[in-house]
Design an enzyme around this catalytic site. Structure first.
Site, PDB file in Angstrom:
ATOM      1  N   SER A 146      -0.289  -9.378  35.450  1.00  0.00           N
ATOM      2  CA  SER A 146      -1.492  -9.643  34.678  1.00  0.00           C
ATOM      3  C   SER A 146      -2.244  -8.330  34.478  1.00  0.00           C
ATOM      4  O   SER A 146      -2.434  -7.571  35.426  1.00  0.00           O
ATOM      5  CB  SER A 146      -2.349 -10.656  35.453  1.00  0.00           C
ATOM      6  N   LYS A 172       1.044 -10.566  30.963  1.00  0.00           N
ATOM      7  CA  LYS A 172      -0.125 -11.389  30.619  1.00  0.00           C
ATOM      8  C   LYS A 172      -1.308 -10.461  30.392  1.00  0.00           C
ATOM      9  O   LYS A 172      -1.569  -9.566  31.198  1.00  0.00           O
ATOM     10  CB  LYS A 172      -0.411 -12.353  31.776  1.00  0.00           C
ATOM     11  N   LYS A 174      -5.454 -10.217  29.603  1.00  0.00           N
ATOM     12  CA  LYS A 174      -6.749 -10.886  29.558  1.00  0.00           C
ATOM     13  C   LYS A 174      -7.392 -10.591  28.206  1.00  0.00           C
ATOM     14  O   LYS A 174      -7.347  -9.447  27.731  1.00  0.00           O
ATOM     15  CB  LYS A 174      -7.644 -10.368  30.691  1.00  0.00           C
ATOM     16  N   ASP A 199      -4.672 -14.673  28.377  1.00  0.00           N
ATOM     17  CA  ASP A 199      -5.558 -15.507  29.205  1.00  0.00           C
ATOM     18  C   ASP A 199      -7.005 -15.247  28.800  1.00  0.00           C
ATOM     19  O   ASP A 199      -7.510 -14.133  28.940  1.00  0.00           O
ATOM     20  CB  ASP A 199      -5.357 -15.168  30.691  1.00  0.00           C
ATOM     21  N   GLU A 224      -3.870 -19.157  27.798  1.00  0.00           N
ATOM     22  CA  GLU A 224      -4.397 -19.802  28.982  1.00  0.00           C
ATOM     23  C   GLU A 224      -5.906 -20.012  28.852  1.00  0.00           C
ATOM     24  O   GLU A 224      -6.627 -19.086  28.464  1.00  0.00           O
ATOM     25  CB  GLU A 224      -4.086 -18.863  30.157  1.00  0.00           C
ATOM     26  N   ASP A 249      -5.947 -23.722  33.339  1.00  0.00           N
ATOM     27  CA  ASP A 249      -6.090 -23.072  34.645  1.00  0.00           C
ATOM     28  C   ASP A 249      -7.387 -23.602  35.260  1.00  0.00           C
ATOM     29  O   ASP A 249      -7.372 -24.593  36.014  1.00  0.00           O
ATOM     30  CB  ASP A 249      -6.117 -21.544  34.423  1.00  0.00           C
ATOM     31  N   LYS A 273      -3.285 -22.917  40.873  1.00  0.00           N
ATOM     32  CA  LYS A 273      -3.724 -22.016  41.937  1.00  0.00           C
ATOM     33  C   LYS A 273      -4.033 -22.907  43.132  1.00  0.00           C
ATOM     34  O   LYS A 273      -4.994 -23.700  43.068  1.00  0.00           O
ATOM     35  CB  LYS A 273      -4.964 -21.219  41.514  1.00  0.00           C
ATOM     36  N   GLY A 301      -2.723 -16.390  40.238  1.00  0.00           N
ATOM     37  CA  GLY A 301      -3.099 -15.512  41.347  1.00  0.00           C
ATOM     38  C   GLY A 301      -4.578 -15.194  41.316  1.00  0.00           C
ATOM     39  O   GLY A 301      -5.228 -15.258  40.265  1.00  0.00           O
TER      40      GLY A 301
HETATM   41 MG    MG Z   1      -6.169 -17.784  34.221  1.00  0.00          MG
END
Ligand code: MG
Length: 389
Positions: A146, A172, A174, A199, A224, A249, A273, A301
């Site tokens: 990520s 991934k 953000k 995400d 996400e 998530d 998670k 995570g």
């Molecule tokens: Mg997330």
């Protein structure tokens, strides 16, 4: 299986400098924080768990302050002296105290570790004992990496290329409004085939649906949590408008939430998670719901130290976890972790589950105490708790 009786619980608030800070749509924290839990049983087993709370109520409402308060005053006293035939009995014991899933998850994780050690089995095997046949652990987890919000697209490209060179098979990124479509376009131009997902950490609203549709052309693995952090309903209005699968998530706090989200078409993928849903017992229920509905599942995570990562890795090695997880090698997070040996990236973007009992990594007590000193020296919000720095 042998039962265990909890004789003592110790809590260590810790802080660790991060190799690379992770900026998301809700900001970045100056260092990694967690409460490390050590459970001792009357039979002599010691189990470890991690509460991966942040300092600010950002990803979730729980903070280091709330976790320590709720654990010390309510949850730990409820655990001491309890005899458990299985760690799956822990949630019932803590149920009179509402909410605070991460605090509960940390205690439950330490009980899972102690129970697995007392029964001379690895944690993955302990989980599989609570699932239907055919869910034997695979010994390794498929993982990705990520990457936080950077200052420029060039800076992001450099990190992506570094991670691909290291062997990560899924990237991934953000995102937030203003840092999304052009970013995805630039990545796709340079890396047309990399497995890519975004995400949003709840940075958009349903009114942004037209904008989010522009992401469809980049054949993303998923997007996400685009909408509200507690929302399921509006995601069910967004998903049919997108070709890109929506993954939930933040909104999924229980197997019931997963069932609802799947039933109303709010997502096509779930990020689990274990700390967010209150622990591994509820995680096993989410796992069963996803398997029943053939919904792809992966483990997210929270920059866990080796304590939490070892346990998440064990869960991620179950065969129903079938998309790459946000569990990276130790060197992506820390110069020196709380546990040994470090986790290393293996072939085909996998990390092997260490062999041994329980979490099967060695928790270095001196490093836990050192990280606790770092916490007390560096916690930035002390004045807000009424204490002078
Ligand atoms: Mg997330």
């Amino acid at each position: 299986m042998h039962p265990i009786t909890i004789s003592d619980v110790r809590l260590y608030p810790v802080g660790l400098p991060l190799v690379e800070r992770l900026r998301t749509s809700y900001g970045a924290e100056p260092f990694k924080s967690a409460v490390i839990v050590e459970v001792t049983t009357t039979e002599g087993a010691v189990g470890w768990g991690e509460c991966p709370t942040k300092m600010r109520p950002s990803y979730a409402y729980e903070t280091m302050g709330t976790a320590l308060h709720v654990m010390r005053e309510f949850l730990v006293p409820a655990l001491i002296g309890q005899r458990f035939n299985s760690p799956t009995e822990v949630p019932k014991c803590l149920a009179p105290m509402r909410g605070h899933p991460m605090a509960k998850a940390a205690l439950e994780a330490a009980v899972w570790d102690a129970w697995a050690k007392a029964n001379l089995i690895g944690l993955a095997e302990a989980f599989a004992k609570h699932l239907p046949e055919g869910n034997e652990p695979t010994g390794r987890a498929l993982v990705g990496v990520s990457i936080g919000i950077q200052d420029s697209i060039d800076a992001t490209m450099n990190i992506i290329n570094k991670r691909i060179d290291q062997g990560y098979g899924r990237i991934k990124l953000k995102i937030e409004p203003g840092w999304d479509v052009e970013l995805a376009r630039a990545v796709r131009e340079q890396n047309p085939d990399v497995s890519l997902m975004l995400d949003a950490n709840s940075a958009y609203s349903l009114a942004d649906a037209e904008h989010l549709k522009k992401l469809d052309e980049f054949h993303l693995l998923m997007i996400e949590q685009p909408l509200g952090f507690t929302d399921i309903y509006e995601h069910s209005k967004l998903q049919p408008q997108l070709r890109t699968p929506v993954c939930l998530d933040e909104s999924i706090h229980s197997a019931g939430d997963a069932r609802l989200a799947i039933a109303i078409g709010a997502c096509k993928i779930i990020n689990l998670k274990p700390a967010r849903v209150g622990g591994f017992t509820e995680s096993l229920e989410v796992y069963k719901v996803c398997a029943e509905h053939e919904i792809p599942l992966w483990i997210g995570g929270l920059l866990e130290t080796g304590v939490g990562r070892a346990a998440n890795l064990a869960f991620a090695s179950l065969p129903g976890v079938n998309l790459p997880c946000d569990i990276s090698a130790t060197d992506r997070y820390y110069q020196r972790d709380l546990t040994e040996p470090p986790f290393v990236l293996g072939p085909n973007s996998t990390i092997e589950v260490p062999e041994g009992h329980g979490i099967a990594v060695d928790v270095k007590r001196d490093r836990v105490l050192e990280a606790q000193s770092y916490w007390f020296a560096n916690y930035p919000y002390r004045h807000e708790l009424g204490e002078k720095r």
